[in-house]
Each structure stands twice: as C-alpha cells, then as structure tokens.
Scaffold this motif. Structure first.
Motif: not given
Length: 332
Positions: A36-42, A44-45, A106-114, A135-139
């Motif tokens: 929610a704080a940085d929707p740009v991650w959507r 990537a996923f 867990q993907p939702s935990l990864m999303a929160m951490m990123l 995770n490196a690919a998402l980054l």
C-alpha cells in the motif's frame, strides 16, 4: 516476462493457468495491503513468473515430504505444482535429511519487506540469501537495471540454480557465492541491504558497505528489523509489527523458540508469540522469570516497541528508547 516452465514448452493450458494464478496471487497480495505504501511493487509481482523459480518444491505430507515438480509426467500433477507455485505461502525448495535448508518466502511477506525497504530509482541493493532468485528478479524488475542488484549465498548449488532461474525469466543481476555476513565489498556501496535469512547479529560489514542514509532490513529473533545507517559504525532502528520466521543464514532448521527453564512461567505467556520474541531478543540475558515480569509490567509489548542500536563496537536491543531503562547487549 512469462516464458514456459521447464518441460512444459508449448503447453498452452499451463501457460494460461500460470497467468491466471499469478493474477490471483497479485490480487491476494493487494488485498493484504503489503505494498500500500509503494504500489509500484504490484507491477513487479505481475511481471515476474514465480513458477520459473520453483521448478520443484516440497510439501509436507504424513510421514515426510512430497516433491512437486514441473516435469512430472502426469498433467494433473504438473497443474498441482503450478497452482502451488502461486499460492501465498512459503515453499520448501531444499531439504537435507528432512531439514529445511532453503525456501521461497511467502510472497505477501516478500512484498511487505520490499515495500519497507523504501527503494528509489537508481538505488544499489544487496540481498543476503539468494534463495531461488525470485526476490532478486523482483528487485531487478523494479529498478529496471539488473546491474543495480547483487545477491549473495554461501552455497554454490543455490547460487547456480538462482542464476539459472533468473536467466530463464530474463534477469541477470550479480549472483555471488560467498559468506553473506561479509557482504559483497567489491560491488559496494549499497543504498539498501535486505536479508532473507535469520542472523544472530548485525554484521559490521553491512554498515561499512551501506551509504549514509541507507536502510538495512533483516530478520532477527522472529521479527524484522529495519535499521537506518548513519555512518560506517552507527545504525539504529525498530522492528516491524509482523512476525517473520526465516531459515538461519548457514542453513539448518528453525531454532526452537522455547528456551529451557520455562516451567515456572504461566502457560499463556509460554504460548504467546510476543513473549517468545522477547526471550529470543534478549539472547538469554534475561532468565524466563525476569522476562515474564517485564512482559507483564509493560503490557505484553508489541514488536515495534523494540529496537536495536549499533554504535562503534557495541550493539544493544532496547524497549521503547535506546537510552531507556530496558536494554540488553547483543553480539557484534
């Protein structure tokens, strides 16, 4: 990005299923509020195909583990593998004698951490614990430049497979085989360091390789510690609210969160995750009775009330404030 899972080239049904499963996972993460704080991650996923990073994984069954894999001769088994690859759950990817060595978080935990990393365009990022490479690919997708991302792991077979998965998905960040506690000095400095494995202390090398104002996010004692780096020898920050359980840095199973000597502590505390978090944080500096008295007195403190300060050759964990009445030394 897309692509086919190993052994399923041309299987349009699995391709369609993968796209639908990935979209469903993205909706599930969205609903959790993780980015929610940085929707740009959507984006990537949506783009990075998780199934390419878990060509096989293990699920617990009565009496042991069942291996699910993308090259299974039975189409129904391949479909189970694919659906499982897009479940919002951690996936065990390496076992040795029944002990978990590596997993895809867990993907939702990864999303929160990123999201908590607060990454900005152009940031250089170091990941400790290459895992599957997902995770490196998402980054790399988020940053739009593979060279900004470095991931390191001690096990050559893990880095080799991560490199292979990344290439299959179209990403080529730097994948380094080495001791994560030493960082990767030849590619420093970094703006962000994220660990995907649990450590007993904050390695000094990370602070030395992080730019002033940089951020470190690392699992620690069943929590997630977010540190701001001020200079080579000083960093400070608090824990996030969420619980987090990660494989220890050098492999091996999750340590038993219940230390000895709990017999005199009431069961409701023994079974309480926040009480066990306090015991893990204090590294045996508090005996269970002392910890229970503190826990009761302070109203079962939540994770975000705790923090860590690293200064010079000292590190300590504290409750509410670095110079407050409650603090305990950490190894450093």
């Amino acid at each position: 990005m897309g692509g086919h899972a190993p052994g399923t080239a041309g299987d349009e049904h699995l391709d369609t299923l993968a796209a639908a499963a990935r979209a469903a996972l993205v909706r599930e993460i969205e609903a959790s509020g993780a980015w929610a704080a940085d929707p740009v991650w959507r984006t990537a996923f949506e783009a990075v195909p998780r199934h390419l990073f878990v060509p096989y994984y293990y699920v617990g069954v009565v009496g042991g583990h069942e291996r699910r894999w993308g090259e299974h001769p039975d189409p129904a088994a391949r479909e189970r593998w694919l659906r499982g690859a897009y479940a919002d759950t951690p996936l065990a990817t390496r076992l040795r004698d029944g002990e978990l060595l590596s997993s895809s978080s867990q993907p939702s935990l990864m999303a929160m951490m990123l999201t908590e990393l607060g990454i900005r365009d152009g940031d250089r990022v170091l990941e400790i614990g290459a895992g599957t490479g997902y995770n490196a690919a998402l980054l790399a997708h988020r940053l739009g430049d593979d060279d900004l991302v470095t991931t390191v792991d001690l096990e050559p077979e893990i880095t080799e497979s991560a490199r292979r998965h990344l290439a299959a998905a179209g990403y080529r960040p730097a994948v380094v085989t080495g001791d994560g506690t030493r960082g990767v000095p030849e590619r420093a400095p970094y703006d962000r360091i994220v660990a995907t494995c649990a450590l007993p202390a904050v390695p000094p090398a990370w602070l030395a390789q992080c730019r002033p104002g940089g951020r470190i996010l690392t699992p620690f004692a069943t929590g997630l510690l977010a540190l701001t780096v001020y200079d080579r020898g000083r960093a400070e920050g608090r824990f996030l609210h969420t619980a987090a359980y990660f494989v220890p840095l050098r492999g091996g199973g999750r340590p038993d969160p219940r230390p000895p000597g709990l017999g005199a502590v009431p069961r409701r505390a023994r079974d309480d995750d926040l009480f066990r978090f306090l015991l893990g944080l204090t590294h045996g500096r508090l005996d269970p009775q002392e910890a229970y008295a503190l826990w009761e007195r302070e109203g079962a403190p939540t994770r975000e009330r705790y923090g860590v300060t690293v200064s010079g050759d000292r590190a300590w964990v504290w409750l509410d404030a670095p110079e407050g009445p409650y603090s305990w030394p950490l190894p450093y």
